[in-house]
Design a protein around this motif. Structure first.
Motif, PDB file in Angstrom:
ATOM      1  N   UNK A  70       9.078 -21.106 -13.004  1.00  0.00           N
ATOM      2  CA  UNK A  70       8.234 -21.330 -14.075  1.00  0.00           C
ATOM      3  C   UNK A  70       7.040 -21.498 -13.525  1.00  0.00           C
ATOM      4  N   UNK A  71       6.802 -21.066 -12.053  1.00  0.00           N
ATOM      5  CA  UNK A  71       5.205 -21.177 -11.867  1.00  0.00           C
ATOM      6  C   UNK A  71       4.793 -22.702 -11.416  1.00  0.00           C
ATOM      7  N   UNK A  72       3.414 -22.576 -11.003  1.00  0.00           N
ATOM      8  CA  UNK A  72       2.928 -23.834 -10.540  1.00  0.00           C
ATOM      9  C   UNK A  72       2.702 -24.993 -11.719  1.00  0.00           C
ATOM     10  N   UNK A  73       3.877 -25.623 -12.229  1.00  0.00           N
ATOM     11  CA  UNK A  73       3.799 -26.460 -13.200  1.00  0.00           C
ATOM     12  C   UNK A  73       2.766 -27.514 -13.087  1.00  0.00           C
ATOM     13  N   UNK A  74       2.127 -28.175 -14.154  1.00  0.00           N
ATOM     14  CA  UNK A  74       1.592 -29.329 -14.030  1.00  0.00           C
ATOM     15  C   UNK A  74       2.284 -30.518 -13.286  1.00  0.00           C
ATOM     16  N   UNK A  75       1.769 -30.885 -12.205  1.00  0.00           N
ATOM     17  CA  UNK A  75       2.521 -32.137 -11.520  1.00  0.00           C
ATOM     18  C   UNK A  75       3.014 -31.345  -9.992  1.00  0.00           C
ATOM     19  N   UNK A  76       3.263 -30.063 -10.161  1.00  0.00           N
ATOM     20  CA  UNK A  76       3.604 -29.606  -8.533  1.00  0.00           C
ATOM     21  C   UNK A  76       2.449 -28.462  -8.195  1.00  0.00           C
ATOM     22  N   UNK A  77       1.248 -28.613  -8.467  1.00  0.00           N
ATOM     23  CA  UNK A  77       0.323 -27.744  -7.747  1.00  0.00           C
ATOM     24  C   UNK A  77       0.231 -27.767  -6.515  1.00  0.00           C
ATOM     25  N   UNK A  78       0.203 -28.870  -6.091  1.00  0.00           N
ATOM     26  CA  UNK A  78       0.230 -29.346  -4.759  1.00  0.00           C
ATOM     27  C   UNK A  78       1.431 -30.023  -4.144  1.00  0.00           C
ATOM     28  N   UNK A  79       2.708 -29.305  -3.800  1.00  0.00           N
ATOM     29  CA  UNK A  79       3.752 -30.255  -3.674  1.00  0.00           C
ATOM     30  C   UNK A  79       3.589 -31.043  -2.495  1.00  0.00           C
ATOM     31  N   UNK A  80       3.038 -30.527  -1.444  1.00  0.00           N
ATOM     32  CA  UNK A  80       2.927 -31.262  -0.263  1.00  0.00           C
ATOM     33  C   UNK A  80       2.214 -32.819  -0.400  1.00  0.00           C
ATOM     34  N   UNK A  81       1.256 -32.843  -1.337  1.00  0.00           N
ATOM     35  CA  UNK A  81       0.500 -34.167  -1.810  1.00  0.00           C
ATOM     36  C   UNK A  81       1.603 -34.928  -2.425  1.00  0.00           C
ATOM     37  N   UNK A  82       2.371 -34.341  -3.376  1.00  0.00           N
ATOM     38  CA  UNK A  82       3.301 -34.967  -4.168  1.00  0.00           C
ATOM     39  C   UNK A  82       4.335 -35.669  -3.400  1.00  0.00           C
ATOM     40  N   UNK A  83       4.853 -34.825  -2.352  1.00  0.00           N
ATOM     41  CA  UNK A  83       5.850 -35.439  -1.581  1.00  0.00           C
ATOM     42  C   UNK A  83       5.377 -36.740  -0.825  1.00  0.00           C
ATOM     43  N   UNK A  84       4.100 -36.567  -0.245  1.00  0.00           N
ATOM     44  CA  UNK A  84       3.490 -37.562   0.723  1.00  0.00           C
ATOM     45  C   UNK A  84       3.387 -38.845  -0.072  1.00  0.00           C
ATOM     46  N   UNK A  85       2.950 -38.567  -1.189  1.00  0.00           N
ATOM     47  CA  UNK A  85       2.657 -39.719  -2.295  1.00  0.00           C
ATOM     48  C   UNK A  85       4.077 -40.616  -2.514  1.00  0.00           C
ATOM     49  N   UNK A  86       4.927 -39.745  -2.756  1.00  0.00           N
ATOM     50  CA  UNK A  86       6.060 -40.377  -3.441  1.00  0.00           C
ATOM     51  C   UNK A  86       7.404 -40.738  -2.333  1.00  0.00           C
ATOM     52  N   UNK A  87       7.585 -40.109  -1.099  1.00  0.00           N
ATOM     53  CA  UNK A  87       8.585 -40.235  -0.500  1.00  0.00           C
ATOM     54  C   UNK A  87       8.839 -41.621   0.167  1.00  0.00           C
ATOM     55  N   UNK A 101      19.060 -36.002 -10.158  1.00  0.00           N
ATOM     56  CA  UNK A 101      17.932 -35.244  -9.629  1.00  0.00           C
ATOM     57  C   UNK A 101      17.240 -35.176 -10.568  1.00  0.00           C
ATOM     58  N   UNK A 102      16.004 -35.661 -10.677  1.00  0.00           N
ATOM     59  CA  UNK A 102      15.038 -35.532 -11.748  1.00  0.00           C
ATOM     60  C   UNK A 102      13.788 -35.008 -11.529  1.00  0.00           C
ATOM     61  N   UNK A 103      13.349 -33.717 -12.060  1.00  0.00           N
ATOM     62  CA  UNK A 103      12.354 -33.118 -11.754  1.00  0.00           C
ATOM     63  C   UNK A 103      11.043 -33.635 -12.607  1.00  0.00           C
ATOM     64  N   UNK A 104      10.793 -32.850 -13.796  1.00  0.00           N
ATOM     65  CA  UNK A 104       9.720 -33.151 -14.802  1.00  0.00           C
ATOM     66  C   UNK A 104       9.459 -34.494 -14.977  1.00  0.00           C
ATOM     67  N   UNK A 105      10.731 -35.310 -15.150  1.00  0.00           N
ATOM     68  CA  UNK A 105      10.667 -36.834 -15.532  1.00  0.00           C
ATOM     69  C   UNK A 105      10.078 -37.590 -14.419  1.00  0.00           C
ATOM     70  N   UNK A 106      10.115 -37.025 -13.283  1.00  0.00           N
ATOM     71  CA  UNK A 106       9.195 -37.680 -12.175  1.00  0.00           C
ATOM     72  C   UNK A 106       7.992 -37.080 -11.949  1.00  0.00           C
ATOM     73  N   UNK A 107       7.763 -35.805 -11.644  1.00  0.00           N
ATOM     74  CA  UNK A 107       6.682 -35.272 -11.231  1.00  0.00           C
ATOM     75  C   UNK A 107       5.496 -35.002 -12.142  1.00  0.00           C
ATOM     76  N   UNK A 108       5.834 -34.832 -13.537  1.00  0.00           N
ATOM     77  CA  UNK A 108       5.088 -35.073 -14.475  1.00  0.00           C
ATOM     78  C   UNK A 108       4.732 -36.431 -15.390  1.00  0.00           C
ATOM     79  N   UNK A 109       5.244 -37.447 -14.634  1.00  0.00           N
ATOM     80  CA  UNK A 109       4.994 -38.874 -15.136  1.00  0.00           C
ATOM     81  C   UNK A 109       3.564 -39.024 -14.772  1.00  0.00           C
ATOM     82  N   UNK A 110       2.906 -40.107 -15.425  1.00  0.00           N
ATOM     83  CA  UNK A 110       1.606 -40.534 -15.059  1.00  0.00           C
ATOM     84  C   UNK A 110       1.632 -41.485 -13.623  1.00  0.00           C
ATOM     85  N   UNK A 111       2.756 -41.961 -13.525  1.00  0.00           N
ATOM     86  CA  UNK A 111       2.846 -42.765 -12.471  1.00  0.00           C
ATOM     87  C   UNK A 111       4.219 -42.361 -11.593  1.00  0.00           C
TER      88      UNK A 111
END
Length: 263
Positions: free
Chosen positions: A29-46, A224-234
């Protein structure tokens, strides 16, 4: 004696349960909102309660530091721009996943699509490779294609999940049927553990957490939840809430409809 597969499973599970965030959407689907920077997302949520995350092989190579949670290498893909988005082709090998440091591999199979035979053949090949190298295989088994009129039909979901188990998967990911009783029958008819997909964006946090709670009640080992996590405000907040249900065995159930945070 502890085998390699058990060690690797222990890295992607906690107490035998899974809370995974799949981040393989960049190809489909391309760089969807929330996963433009995957490394940053992983670091912030792991450190918020995830047991593992799932990415395509190129993302593994781009990570700035080794992850602190389990890593699943996704090995199949198709794009929304192509002639048949349901035709998932193989884009890697088990050996490559091991070289990249993955703890498990995953493959997406669409049952009911025109290309189902080809995808099942690839699933069999990868399953054999996983057995050879003692690495867990997660089969994403979706009822999806021209022959599927209702992808949440319990009979179809049960058949789809069973195919993944019969093909040699260690864990099957599939869709939730929508109610505890019917999904319990899906669980009973599948000889390997099942985790559920998140599906499309939920409108409220209540929908997300209730689905997780009900799937666990039916016998699933996680989500295994994708959009419902990475497109969440928090994302960290919703991960912690899911962790409480999945890992801490806390019951969730309420009637109020709190709006789900969305970016």
């Amino acid at each position: 004696m502890v085998l390699g597969k058990e060690i690797r499973l222990n890295r992607i599970l906690k107490k035998g349960k899974m809370l995974c965030i799949p981040l393989d959407h960049g190809i489909s689907s391309g760089p969807l909102r929330g996963i433009q920077n995957i490394s940053e997302l992983i670091n912030q949520t792991q450190d918020s309660g995830l047991t593992c995350f799932l990415v395509n092989k190129g993302i593994i190579k781009s990570l700035p530091a080794p992850p602190r949670i389990g890593l699943i290498a996704h090995m199949s893909a198709a794009t929304s721009l192509g002639p048949d988005p349901n035709n998932k082709i193989l884009m890697g090998s088990v050996k490559e996943a091991i070289r990249l440091g993955a703890d498990a591999v995953s493959l997406h199979i669409n049952i009911g699509s025109k290309e189902e035979p080809s995808m099942l053949y690839k699933l069999g090949q990868v399953s054999d490779q996983c057995n050879e190298w003692n690495i867990p295989l997660i089969a994403m088994m979706y009822p999806r294609g021209d022959n599927i009129t209702n992808p949440h039909d319990p009979t179809i979901v049960a058949h789809t999940a069973r195919i993944g188990a019969e093909a040699g998967a260690d864990i099957v990911k599939t869709v939730y049927t929508g109610d505890v009783d019917s999904f319990r029958e899906v669980i009973k008819s599948c000889p390997v553990p099942i985790v559920i997909a998140g599906g499309p964006k939920a409108n409220t946090d209540h929908e997300i957490l209730q689905m997780c709670n009900d799937a666990m009640k039916a016998g699933a080992i996680g989500v295994t939840f994708g959009r419902n996590i990475f497109q969440h405000d928090n994302p960290n907040e919703i991960i912690k809430a899911l962790h409480a249900i999945i890992i801490e065995n806390k019951h969730y159930g309420r009637n109020k409809s709190k709006k789900s945070g969305r970016k």
